[in-house]
Scaffold this active site. Structure first.
Site, mmCIF file in Angstrom:
data_model
loop_
_atom_site.group_PDB
_atom_site.id
_atom_site.type_symbol
_atom_site.label_atom_id
_atom_site.label_comp_id
_atom_site.label_asym_id
_atom_site.label_seq_id
_atom_site.Cartn_x
_atom_site.Cartn_y
_atom_site.Cartn_z
ATOM 1 N N GLU A 136 -4.207 -9.406 -16.540
ATOM 2 C CA GLU A 136 -4.149 -8.062 -16.698
ATOM 3 C C GLU A 136 -4.099 -7.930 -18.078
ATOM 4 O O GLU A 136 -4.282 -6.655 -19.076
ATOM 5 C CB GLU A 136 -2.633 -7.370 -16.689
ATOM 6 C CG GLU A 136 -2.512 -7.669 -15.007
ATOM 7 C CD GLU A 136 -1.842 -8.725 -14.373
ATOM 8 O OE1 GLU A 136 -2.199 -9.819 -14.846
ATOM 9 O OE2 GLU A 136 -1.338 -8.997 -13.450
ATOM 10 N N CYS B 204 2.799 -9.577 -14.072
ATOM 11 C CA CYS B 204 4.366 -10.353 -14.200
ATOM 12 C C CYS B 204 4.916 -9.465 -15.245
ATOM 13 O O CYS B 204 4.438 -8.622 -15.479
ATOM 14 C CB CYS B 204 3.956 -11.468 -14.688
ATOM 15 S SG CYS B 204 3.141 -11.900 -16.278
#
Ligand code: THU
Length: 157
Positions: free
Chosen positions: A74, A112
């Site tokens: 990401e 995360c």
């Protein structure tokens, strides 16, 4: 007084239930898994980020022998996008994860905490909600804004 936070999201059992734009983004995220460099975890993560100008920027996790020097899929996508298309709002990100065999994992991988914080920053910078699509073989989830995955976002500025 007790209070409760509600998280809104949609679950799709098939990509055909999604808009063609979201489907395209998910397919790009799956494709990005092949660009993962993950010899240590053997967990391949792909991300595809749609910008307000329609461009899709891909990312994949990049690992390092010094483990903390690695970066999630990401963040590779978001950081690359803000360099290559500086100032263009980031409007949607899709994430997919595959095993060593390149097969999509069953349940969606969830970003995360560090990636969620970075998403929050670019959402704010873009001045519009950034949606997050988590794709697995069994189910795909869509969250319409980063706040849904990171309630009570830290914001210093
Ligand atoms: N990883 C990502 O790329 N994105 C996530 O959302 C979770 C974890 C990567 C980091 C590491 O390379 C591997 O997956 C195993 O944790």
């Amino acid at each position: 007084m007790d209070q409760r936070l509600l998280i809104d999201y949609q679950a799709f059992s098939s990509l055909s239930e999604m808009t063609s734009e979201d489907r395209e983004l998910v397919e790009a995220a799956v494709d990005a898994c092949k660009d993962s460099y993950s010899p240590y975890s053997k967990f391949r993560v792909g991300a595809a980020l749609r910008l307000a100008n329609g461009v899709i920027v891909k990312g994949a996790n990049q690992e390092n022998a010094a483990f903390p020097s690695s970066l999630c899929a990401e963040r590779t996508a978001m950081f690359a996008a803000n360099v290559q298309y500086n100032g263009v709002p980031q409007v949607s990100i899709a994430i997919a994860a595959c095993g060593e065999d390149g097969k999509l994992i069953d349940q969606p991988a969830s970003p995360c905490g560090a990636c969620r914080q970075v998403m929050a920053e670019y959402q704010k910078l873009g001045g519009r909600p950034m949606s997050i699509i988590l794709h697995g073989a069994s189910v795909t989830y869509k969250f319409n804004k980063v706040d849904d995955l990171l309630p009570l976002i830290f914001d210093s500025i």
